[in-house]
Design a protein around this motif. Structure first.
Motif, PDB file in Angstrom:
ATOM      1  N   ALA A  84      19.611  21.678  80.056  1.00 50.80           N
ATOM      2  CA  ALA A  84      20.346  20.564  79.232  1.00 50.80           C
ATOM      3  C   ALA A  84      20.307  20.476  77.956  1.00 50.80           C
ATOM      4  O   ALA A  84      19.291  20.903  77.213  1.00 50.80           O
ATOM      5  CB  ALA A  84      19.991  19.065  80.020  1.00 50.80           C
ATOM      6  N   SER A  85      21.345  19.855  77.147  1.00 49.00           N
ATOM      7  CA  SER A  85      21.123  19.948  75.827  1.00 49.00           C
ATOM      8  C   SER A  85      20.689  18.344  75.350  1.00 49.00           C
ATOM      9  O   SER A  85      21.061  17.501  75.879  1.00 49.00           O
ATOM     10  CB  SER A  85      22.653  19.859  75.206  1.00 49.00           C
ATOM     11  OG  SER A  85      22.686  19.414  73.800  1.00 49.00           O
ATOM     12  N   ILE A  86      19.640  18.649  74.734  1.00 49.13           N
ATOM     13  CA  ILE A  86      18.842  17.323  74.065  1.00 49.13           C
ATOM     14  C   ILE A  86      18.787  17.317  72.609  1.00 49.13           C
ATOM     15  O   ILE A  86      18.266  18.204  71.901  1.00 49.13           O
ATOM     16  CB  ILE A  86      17.345  17.429  74.821  1.00 49.13           C
ATOM     17  CG1 ILE A  86      17.106  17.493  76.175  1.00 49.13           C
ATOM     18  CG2 ILE A  86      16.488  16.263  74.188  1.00 49.13           C
ATOM     19  CD1 ILE A  86      15.908  17.874  76.767  1.00 49.13           C
ATOM     20  N   LEU A  87      19.039  15.997  72.209  1.00 51.65           N
ATOM     21  CA  LEU A  87      18.994  15.697  70.843  1.00 51.65           C
ATOM     22  C   LEU A  87      17.847  14.769  70.642  1.00 51.65           C
ATOM     23  O   LEU A  87      17.582  13.843  71.229  1.00 51.65           O
ATOM     24  CB  LEU A  87      20.107  14.684  70.329  1.00 51.65           C
ATOM     25  CG  LEU A  87      20.183  14.225  68.788  1.00 51.65           C
ATOM     26  CD1 LEU A  87      20.183  15.184  67.850  1.00 51.65           C
ATOM     27  CD2 LEU A  87      21.277  13.302  68.548  1.00 51.65           C
ATOM     28  N   GLU A  88      16.878  15.460  69.672  1.00 54.61           N
ATOM     29  CA  GLU A  88      15.660  14.527  69.533  1.00 54.61           C
ATOM     30  C   GLU A  88      15.808  14.028  68.064  1.00 54.61           C
ATOM     31  O   GLU A  88      15.992  14.391  67.119  1.00 54.61           O
ATOM     32  CB  GLU A  88      14.378  15.516  69.357  1.00 54.61           C
ATOM     33  CG  GLU A  88      13.055  14.583  69.278  1.00 54.61           C
ATOM     34  CD  GLU A  88      11.929  15.487  69.297  1.00 54.61           C
ATOM     35  OE1 GLU A  88      10.924  14.824  69.288  1.00 54.61           O
ATOM     36  OE2 GLU A  88      11.872  16.692  69.218  1.00 54.61           O
TER      37      GLU A  88
END
Length: 196
Positions: free
Chosen positions: A41-45
């Motif tokens: 999955a695509s995760i923005l931190e």
């Protein structure tokens, strides 16, 4: 963080010490967050600090976009994870339906109380439908500063739950735990999970 406050100065001036300090990776929180997401999955931190959490999520096969408001901390994180870190201030986050998850470990706690609803709205918009949001805050009843001059919004669980609920978040879960921080003081932490 705002552009002209002591919080930003602290992280830029102390980036190397802060990024390389002894810190226990929040494995249980990371694993629970990642388990709720699809593989890869695509995760923005938001607020990657020294990059340890991003490195772990990348090692687990996730597509992580690490960001930090501090140019100097971003350099430290880049050295650790071997990929670019985007310089991003929370108030400039302006994307829609872009990520499956957002990880904000000990970062949104620096957002001024008056600005927090807007930042949480921006975070909400950045997630895909059913996206997962994780954040941690130092709990309290009123905003203030620590011994390093860093600003904290110090929310209560009730106050923060109301803001999230009014912002359209679903499945809001909040837990409290005792811990510490960089300043070495005992800290009551709020762990927040919610879904778009």
């Amino acid at each position: 963080m705002t552009n002209d406050d002591p919080t930003s100065s602290f992280y830029n001036d102390n980036a190397a010490v802060y990024a390389t300090r002894e810190r226990n990776l929040p494995r249980n929180r990371l694993d629970a967050f990642l388990a709720a997401l699809p593989a890869g999955a695509s995760i923005l931190e938001l607020g990657c600090g020294g990059g340890q959490d991003a490195a772990y999520m990348i090692s687990c096969g996730f597509d992580v976009t690490p960001t930090d408001g501090s140019t100097e901390l971003a350099k430290q994180a880049e050295a650790l994870i071997g990929k670019p870190v985007q310089i991003l201030r929370f108030e400039t986050l302006d994307i829609e339906d872009a990520h499956d998850g957002i990880w904000a470990e000990a970062s949104l706690l620096h957002v001024p109380r008056a600005a927090l609803p807007d930042i949480l709205d921006r975070t909400h918009r950045a997630l895909k439908d059913n996206g997962i949001f994780h954040a941690t805050f130092k709990a309290g009843e009123a905003e203030g500063h620590d011994t390093f001059g860093r600003y904290y919004n110090y929310p209560s669980a009730t106050w923060l739950t109301a803001i999230l609920g009014n912002g359209g978040w679903r499945d809001i879960k909040m837990t409290e735990a005792d811990g510490g921080g960089f300043d070495g003081k005992p800290t009551k932490w709020l762990y927040v999970k919610a879904r778009k």
